[in-house]
Motif scaffolding. Structure first.
Motif, PDB file in Angstrom:
ATOM      1  N   TYR A  41      29.383 105.325 -36.942  1.00 50.05           N
ATOM      2  CA  TYR A  41      28.691 104.420 -36.016  1.00 50.05           C
ATOM      3  C   TYR A  41      29.369 103.063 -35.880  1.00 50.05           C
ATOM      4  CZ  TYR A  41      26.385 102.713 -40.316  1.00 50.05           C
ATOM      5  OH  TYR A  41      26.129 102.207 -41.561  1.00 50.05           O
ATOM      6  N   PRO A  42      30.053 102.517 -36.923  1.00 49.10           N
ATOM      7  CA  PRO A  42      30.803 101.276 -36.686  1.00 49.10           C
ATOM      8  C   PRO A  42      31.952 101.480 -35.696  1.00 49.10           C
ATOM      9  CG  PRO A  42      30.464 101.629 -39.034  1.00 49.10           C
ATOM     10  CD  PRO A  42      30.087 102.896 -38.350  1.00 49.10           C
ATOM     11  N   PHE A  43      32.569 102.655 -35.754  1.00 46.98           N
ATOM     12  CA  PHE A  43      33.655 102.963 -34.823  1.00 46.98           C
ATOM     13  C   PHE A  43      33.120 103.037 -33.401  1.00 46.98           C
ATOM     14  CE2 PHE A  43      36.318 106.040 -32.530  1.00 46.98           C
ATOM     15  CZ  PHE A  43      37.562 105.446 -32.669  1.00 46.98           C
ATOM     16  N   TYR A  44      31.995 103.729 -33.226  1.00 43.77           N
ATOM     17  CA  TYR A  44      31.393 103.828 -31.898  1.00 43.77           C
ATOM     18  C   TYR A  44      30.962 102.457 -31.388  1.00 43.77           C
ATOM     19  CZ  TYR A  44      31.161 108.815 -33.066  1.00 43.77           C
ATOM     20  OH  TYR A  44      31.482 110.098 -33.426  1.00 43.77           O
ATOM     21  N   ALA A  45      30.452 101.626 -32.276  1.00 43.67           N
ATOM     22  CA  ALA A  45      30.036 100.277 -31.887  1.00 43.67           C
ATOM     23  C   ALA A  45      31.235  99.472 -31.392  1.00 43.67           C
ATOM     24  CB  ALA A  45      29.376  99.576 -33.067  1.00 43.67           C
ATOM     25  N   ALA A  46      32.378  99.621 -32.075  1.00 43.22           N
ATOM     26  CA  ALA A  46      33.591  98.920 -31.661  1.00 43.22           C
ATOM     27  C   ALA A  46      34.073  99.413 -30.302  1.00 43.22           C
ATOM     28  CB  ALA A  46      34.686  99.105 -32.708  1.00 43.22           C
ATOM     29  N   VAL A 105      30.517  89.854 -31.001  1.00 43.60           N
ATOM     30  CA  VAL A 105      29.056  89.912 -31.139  1.00 43.60           C
ATOM     31  C   VAL A 105      28.523  91.341 -31.029  1.00 43.60           C
ATOM     32  CG1 VAL A 105      26.868  89.192 -30.127  1.00 43.60           C
ATOM     33  CG2 VAL A 105      28.750  87.547 -30.342  1.00 43.60           C
ATOM     34  N   VAL A 106      28.911  92.069 -29.974  1.00 48.03           N
ATOM     35  CA  VAL A 106      28.315  93.384 -29.702  1.00 48.03           C
ATOM     36  C   VAL A 106      28.573  94.387 -30.833  1.00 48.03           C
ATOM     37  CG1 VAL A 106      28.325  95.382 -28.148  1.00 48.03           C
ATOM     38  CG2 VAL A 106      28.284  93.052 -27.211  1.00 48.03           C
ATOM     39  N   PRO A 107      29.829  94.639 -31.246  1.00 49.08           N
ATOM     40  CA  PRO A 107      30.043  95.600 -32.340  1.00 49.08           C
ATOM     41  C   PRO A 107      29.377  95.163 -33.645  1.00 49.08           C
ATOM     42  CG  PRO A 107      32.103  95.156 -31.199  1.00 49.08           C
ATOM     43  CD  PRO A 107      31.117  94.144 -30.719  1.00 49.08           C
ATOM     44  N   GLY A 114      37.400  94.940 -36.292  1.00 49.61           N
ATOM     45  CA  GLY A 114      37.116  93.983 -37.355  1.00 49.61           C
ATOM     46  C   GLY A 114      35.667  93.537 -37.363  1.00 49.61           C
ATOM     47  N   SER A 115      35.101  93.317 -36.182  1.00 48.70           N
ATOM     48  CA  SER A 115      33.708  92.881 -36.087  1.00 48.70           C
ATOM     49  C   SER A 115      32.756  93.934 -36.639  1.00 48.70           C
ATOM     50  CB  SER A 115      33.362  92.581 -34.618  1.00 48.70           C
ATOM     51  OG  SER A 115      34.191  91.572 -34.102  1.00 48.70           O
ATOM     52  N   SER A 116      33.037  95.198 -36.327  1.00 47.69           N
ATOM     53  CA  SER A 116      32.194  96.282 -36.838  1.00 47.69           C
ATOM     54  C   SER A 116      32.223  96.336 -38.357  1.00 47.69           C
ATOM     55  CB  SER A 116      32.664  97.628 -36.274  1.00 47.69           C
ATOM     56  OG  SER A 116      32.324  97.765 -34.926  1.00 47.69           O
ATOM     57  N   VAL A 117      33.404  96.198 -38.923  1.00 50.99           N
ATOM     58  CA  VAL A 117      33.516  96.296 -40.371  1.00 50.99           C
ATOM     59  C   VAL A 117      32.880  95.086 -41.058  1.00 50.99           C
ATOM     60  CG1 VAL A 117      35.736  95.188 -40.936  1.00 50.99           C
ATOM     61  CG2 VAL A 117      35.125  97.322 -42.028  1.00 50.99           C
ATOM     62  N   PHE A 118      32.867  93.928 -40.374  1.00 48.36           N
ATOM     63  CA  PHE A 118      32.152  92.769 -40.920  1.00 48.36           C
ATOM     64  C   PHE A 118      30.643  93.018 -40.930  1.00 48.36           C
ATOM     65  CE2 PHE A 118      35.876  89.884 -39.784  1.00 48.36           C
ATOM     66  CZ  PHE A 118      36.270  89.763 -41.106  1.00 48.36           C
TER      67      PHE A 118
END
Length: 482
Positions: free
Chosen positions: A413-418, A467-469, A369-373
């Motif tokens: 990249y959002p997936f990898y960030a998560a 925060v991180v993703p 969820g954080s990545s998609v935000f």
């Protein structure tokens, strides 16, 4: 006359809500001839396709109501959204030659065409545990509320110690919450026997047999074994332990398969007039005896080995265990293998009184969820912004498919960030020995299922996956999305 018929048809077509979009979706997935079966769930259209290579992803995802798509377990799924998906499916049935099908029919069609043995095994576990998941999640949330009432959290005294009038409510909540876990074999028996082709009522009875109050409670088995005080039956000189299987998963799974096969075998060979007198009593009697003599002891031992192995890894190297599970969980969701870990969670809860795996699952959902935000705030595309906002909220409430398949995997990249955020947070909370008392909602409400003494560590883990993703995704998205 022909013009009147065309006009009439046009009027009819225009009166069907989402008729145009339904036709566009069918065309994008290869046309009616490419659809073997179709159904829908709460948020998605589910198709068993003859050839997934014929799907035009660009055309499909350019349709306004489509929020994403993915293929899993032999099914091609199109994310539409809650509420709207019912209308789109109805329009698709009315406007095309595609007929309605049940979820089980579509699952079976997809499995037969596209799944290997491992995938079919995972699918069986998913088919068994997903139907009982609402009861388990409900129990988890209520147990969380009970934890808040009976455990000191922010003060030296618990709520019921400060306000004794709440003690009765707390005890009542505890009974309601514990029921699903106390009689877990009955829930699994119902779902498993139904999945294997038998009568679900017999599955419930089988599960209740395995937790009968006259049997020694499985949670007291360890202490009784150490003292050499385990009750037993003497069957013609053979000593059989008189032990129940509360909180156990494997015994009832295997016994349910045996029960279903025996029932099906008998139904084919016993005349209809004797079914009631012969099939159910004989099937339960044979399965029950086998469960106590053979199935239960063997699977209980295997379950103990699995629990010991998992616990040992996290005891010896908790940071490594949390890091690896945190990094692997989201990729496991893509393959569908994450369903197997629900059984492990339940086994851990039944054996050691809590699970250290489920908290990482909860953090993974929040991270998606954080990545998609991050995408939502970085993009100028209004459709993407809306999709990201709604799917991000859904992920934070425990449903990640719209976020993961609709946005994060599309841009990668959002997936990898998560995954990075979950791995870091997983390592941190595993080092802090964070455990959940039950399986609850894997998102922002997750702290309710965490033991109160671990709240601070888990909340820090939540901050990490928020925060991180988000930062990683936002920074990259600002550069890539125009």
């Amino acid at each position: 006359m022909g013009q009147e018929k065309k006009a009439e048809k046009k009027t009819k077509d225009s009166s069907v809500p989402y008729g145009k979009e339904a036709k566009e979706i069918v065309a994008a997935i290869g046309g009616e001839e490419n659809v073997d079966m179709a159904t829908h769930c709460v948020t998605r259209l589910r198709f068993a396709l003859n050839d997934e290579k014929k799907v035009d992803l660009d055309a499909l995802e350019s349709i306004d109501i489509v929020k994403g798509s993915f293929s899993t377990n032999g099914q091609f799924q199109v994310i539409i959204g809650q509420g709207t998906v019912d209308k789109v499916y109805k329009a698709m049935v009315q406007e095309t030659g595609i007929s309605e099908a049940s979820k089980d029919e579509v699952k079976q069609a997809g499995a037969e065409k596209h799944q290997n043995i491992l995938q079919r095994g995972i699918k069986i576990l998913a088919d068994i545990f997903i139907p009982i998941l609402p009861a388990i999640v409900m129990a988890g949330l209520l147990m969380g509320i009970n934890n808040v009432l009976v455990n000191p959290i922010f003060t030296e005294q618990s709520i019921i110690e400060m306000y004794p009038q709440w003690a009765g409510i707390a005890d009542m909540i505890n009974i309601i919450a514990n029921t699903a876990f106390t009689f877990l074999p009955a829930l699994i028996g119902w779902s498993a026997v139904k999945r294997f082709g038998g009568s679900e009522l017999l599955g419930i009875v089988l599960g209740l047999i395995l937790v009968h109050p006259d049997l020694m409670n499985a949670w007291g088995y360890g202490a009784a074994a150490a003292e050499g005080d385990i009750p037993s039956w003497n069957l013609f000189g053979l000593e059989i332990e008189k032990v129940g299987y509360q909180g156990q998963v494997l015994p009832v799974l295997v016994a349910s398969w045996v029960l279903a096969k025996i029932e099906v075998f008998l139904r084919k060979r016993v005349i209809d007039s004797l079914h009631l007198l012969v099939v159910a009593p004989l099937a339960l009697l044979i399965t029950g005896i086998l469960a106590f003599i053979l199935i239960g002891p063997i699977t209980f031992t295997i379950g103990s080995w699995i629990t010991t192995a998992v616990v040992s890894v996290f005891d010896m190297a908790p940071v490594v265990g949390g890091l690896l599970y945190g990094a692997l969980y989201a990729p496991l969701v893509i393959t569908g293998m994450h369903h197997t870990f629900l059984a492990v969670d339940l086994q851990l809860i039944g054996t050691i009184g809590g699970t250290f795996l489920w908290p990482i699952l909860a953090l993974s959902n929040i991270a998606q969820g954080s990545s998609v935000f991050g995408i939502m705030l970085a993009t100028k595309d209004e459709k993407l912004k809306g999709l990201a906002g709604t799917s991000g909220l859904s992920a934070w409430l425990g449903v990640t498919e719209p976020a993961m398949f609709g946005v994060n995997l599309r841009y990668r990249y959002p997936f990898y960030a998560a995954v990075i955020g979950t791995a870091i947070a997983g390592a941190f909370i595993s080092f802090g020995k964070v455990k959940a008392s039950s399986v609850g909602i894997g998102g922002i409400p997750a702290p309710l299922s965490i033991f109160p003494e671990s709240w601070i560590s888990f909340l820090i883990g939540m901050v990490i996956v928020i925060v991180v993703p988000f930062l990683i995704t936002f920074i990259i998205a600002k550069r890539k999305l125009r």
